[in-house]
Write a protein that holds these residues in place. Structure first.
Motif, short mmCIF file in Angstrom:
data_model
loop_
_atom_site.label_atom_id
_atom_site.label_comp_id
_atom_site.label_asym_id
_atom_site.label_seq_id
_atom_site.Cartn_x
_atom_site.Cartn_y
_atom_site.Cartn_z
N PRO A 39 -12.55 -7.52 -17.85
CA PRO A 39 -12.82 -6.69 -16.30
C PRO A 39 -11.81 -5.87 -16.04
N VAL A 40 -11.90 -4.76 -15.57
CA VAL A 40 -11.33 -2.92 -15.03
C VAL A 40 -9.83 -4.64 -13.93
N THR A 41 -8.65 -4.27 -14.07
CA THR A 41 -7.69 -4.05 -13.05
C THR A 41 -6.72 -3.19 -13.45
N VAL A 42 -6.23 -2.92 -10.95
CA VAL A 42 -6.08 -2.12 -10.75
C VAL A 42 -4.98 -2.56 -10.52
N SER A 43 -3.83 -1.97 -10.36
CA SER A 43 -2.13 -2.09 -9.71
C SER A 43 -2.75 -2.09 -7.90
N THR A 44 -2.40 -2.08 -7.06
CA THR A 44 -2.06 -1.71 -6.06
C THR A 44 -1.66 -0.64 -5.57
N PHE A 81 -3.88 2.58 -5.92
CA PHE A 81 -4.79 2.56 -4.71
C PHE A 81 -4.14 3.16 -4.25
N ILE A 82 -2.95 2.96 -3.01
CA ILE A 82 -2.56 3.60 -1.90
C ILE A 82 -1.80 4.67 -2.49
N PHE A 83 -0.97 4.58 -3.29
CA PHE A 83 0.25 5.67 -3.65
C PHE A 83 -0.51 7.15 -4.07
N ASP A 124 -4.18 7.32 -5.01
CA ASP A 124 -5.09 7.43 -4.21
C ASP A 124 -6.21 7.30 -5.09
N LEU A 125 -6.59 6.63 -5.33
CA LEU A 125 -7.67 6.68 -7.15
C LEU A 125 -8.93 5.79 -6.33
N SER A 126 -10.66 6.50 -6.09
CA SER A 126 -11.06 5.90 -5.48
C SER A 126 -11.76 4.94 -7.21
N LEU A 127 -12.57 3.94 -7.11
CA LEU A 127 -13.39 3.41 -8.12
C LEU A 127 -14.95 2.64 -7.73
#
Lengths: 362, 362
Positions: free
Chosen positions: A281-286, A289-291, A293-296
């Motif tokens: 799977p794809v694993t993403v740190s919090t 997203f927040i700092f 600002d990535l979009s998946l």
């Protein structure tokens, strides 16, 4: 356009359609069928199919070539979300190129016997020698490109093209990053980006022959190619040199190879997932997203095409085949005789080691 | 508006500003300072701060109340991306409510001594008894709400409001799903959604007292509340009953609690991450992106506010405080005397077990 002569010869006046003598039938056909989902080398069988009667607006085509795509395999296995229902038997295959063989009497599109056509959007059942489908299914394409490109232009090149268009507005000089760069979609991304003046940062697996693979991708126009191992450094962005931080990334691998894309993307960037070759799977740190600002997002060509995009699709196919003709879009394939379907399938299933994409030649 | 009398009394004619006798100074102040990043209970100190001279368009305010938010803690620790530089010493705190104490001679905004104001957008240094900042920093707010709501209206309630607005167009009857539903943002989401006719599906941790927590959230207007354990079933959507599949989800936890949101979201849905309380990343399957077409985004209020949203921000603050006044927006807080800052900090750091949000009362 006036209907060409060859077409008129095949026409039967509408009034006589109800008589058996006036009916048009396809020639007997051979098809790759499956009656149930399962391992393709167990459930697929090549069988004779009786002639099919053409409806008034049907077109009978003789298949020229059709690829064995991973999604074709997944449909037979029953693990692909959209697939023909079985039983009764379904014909496998989803894209390909054919030659017009005969036209129903009320066909209005400018098609003539001998024209090259592709099902566009693609549709089920291309692994057979003759197909009868309504005229609107068929899109006439140029016949001055190698048959294997016309056979494969939709699923892979169109995916690459749409992904470059649909998520982030890119300008010449911008960069994109992708993993699985040696895949056919990956090779198309490199070449289509280059046509638009967009740079590509490419990630490949660590493996014997990776230097050769890098060289091949650079010859296609790749600006940078890294193995995953090379990117296992603290300040990964220092490796980019003069290239801008990429605003858009394409992931067809998952796991670490996806994490590397997330690291390389710039603030506010977007990663589009269109495959999961590592099965991780794809694993993403919090904080991504927040700092950061990535979009998946995700991309699935079949969904894109189902949303009233038929005209767009055909226009883009023509554009892509134009690039092929100009030598600006190429990728490795192997034409395999349909008569040796079993061998081509085994190659596509990886039983003979790494092999080019198999394209059935009818 | 004509400047009120109280304000005129404090004014000094512009021409005499250069003489020391005519200058205005803030009263001596007490402030929570830190000279270096580190554990808040080690690096923070309460210190006397000398009077500050007001510039022509400065406003001196007397702080009434300011919360201890998790992001305040993170800034002191040095792990928050945007924070005051140290050394030299910085004053901690980021939001709060104050009362106008004195106005510089050239202030043009309709502010009078005694008015309630908040720094909007919030700005650094609210944990001190008097503050001097330019007039444009201060937004006059209603003073008929409890002081702790005026002190906390920006960081949590505005996050909830923006997240309901900025990602998916919702209509009355639609549903959203969130984890960390007992957090203040979570409670605000429930209440603000209810005002808009939007249903909420809420996920909380499995823990002693979870039944009581569920009851509390339902009293705030939650449509459904599940513990993570309750959602550990095969067909999770069967639990939704008559509620529509949610188009939007809010994640402030990560790990399994985020995976549950992804399971509950409808085809094409969006999950917005705004926190990571479990300290676990978000893990997403390839098929969630490709076949389920999920989008994953992040929200950071500080970024939203920095992008030319000052007017929006103030309008929404007024709206939120209106809801507070009407009794439609509430959440639990504890007012703690500023003189007992050490105890309030320890409570905020979790040293006294689970405690309500600490709001310093000056």
């Amino acid at each position: 356009m006036a209907p060409p002569t060859a077409r008129l010869l095949l026409r039967t006046p509408r009034l006589s359609l109800s008589t058996a003598a006036a009916s048009l039938f396809s020639p007997p056909s051979k098809a790759v069928l499956y009656d149930q989902h399962g391992p393709p080398d167990q459930v697929l069988r090549v069988a004779d199919v009786p002639p099919v009667e053409l409806g008034e607006r049907d077109v009978c085509v003789k298949m020229l070539a059709a690829p064995i795509n991973p999604s074709d395999i997944n449909r037979v296995q029953g693990v692909y979300p959209v697939r023909p229902p079985v039983p009764p038997a379904a014909v496998a295959g989803y894209e390909g190129v054919a030659q017009v063989h005969a036209l129903g009497p009320a066909v209005t599109r400018p098609l003539s016997p001998g024209d090259w056509v592709i099902p566009s959007p693609p549709s089920f059942g291309t692994w057979q020698t003759y197909i009868v489908k309504p005229e609107h299914v068929w899109h006439k394409v140029r016949d001055d490109v190698p048959v294997e490109y016309a056979a494969t232009v939709t699923v892979n090149p169109l995916t690459a093209l749409r992904m470059l268009q649909d998520f982030v507005k890119l300008s010449p000089g911008d960069a994109v990053v992708q993993n699985g760069a040696t895949s056919i979609v990956g090779q198309c991304v490199i070449q289509l980006a280059k046509v638009q003046g967009i740079r590509t940062i490419n990630i490949i697996r660590d493996r014997p022959g990776s230097e050769e693979a890098k060289e091949k991708l650079k010859q296609l126009g790749a600006d940078e190619v890294f193995t995953e191992g090379q990117l296992d450094v603290k300040n990964v962005k220092s490796l980019l040199g003069a290239l801008p931080e990429p605003a858009l990334g394409f992931n067809c691998v998952g796991g670490n190879a996806a994490a590397l894309i997330l690291k390389l993307l710039r603030q506010g960037g977007t990663m589009v997932t269109y495959g999961g070759m590592s099965k991780r799977p794809v694993t993403v740190s919090t904080s991504s997203f927040i700092f950061k600002d990535l979009s998946l997002r995700g991309f699935w060509l079949q969904k894109w095409m189902s949303s009233d995009k038929a005209d767009d699709c055909r226009r883009l196919i023509d554009y892509l085949l134009g690039l092929v003709q100009e030598g600006k879009l190429k990728y490795e394939m192997e034409l395999s005789p349909f008569d040796d379907f079993g061998l081509a399938l085994d190659k596509a299933l990886g039983k003979h080691g790494s092999q080019p994409k198999q394209v059935l030649r009818f």
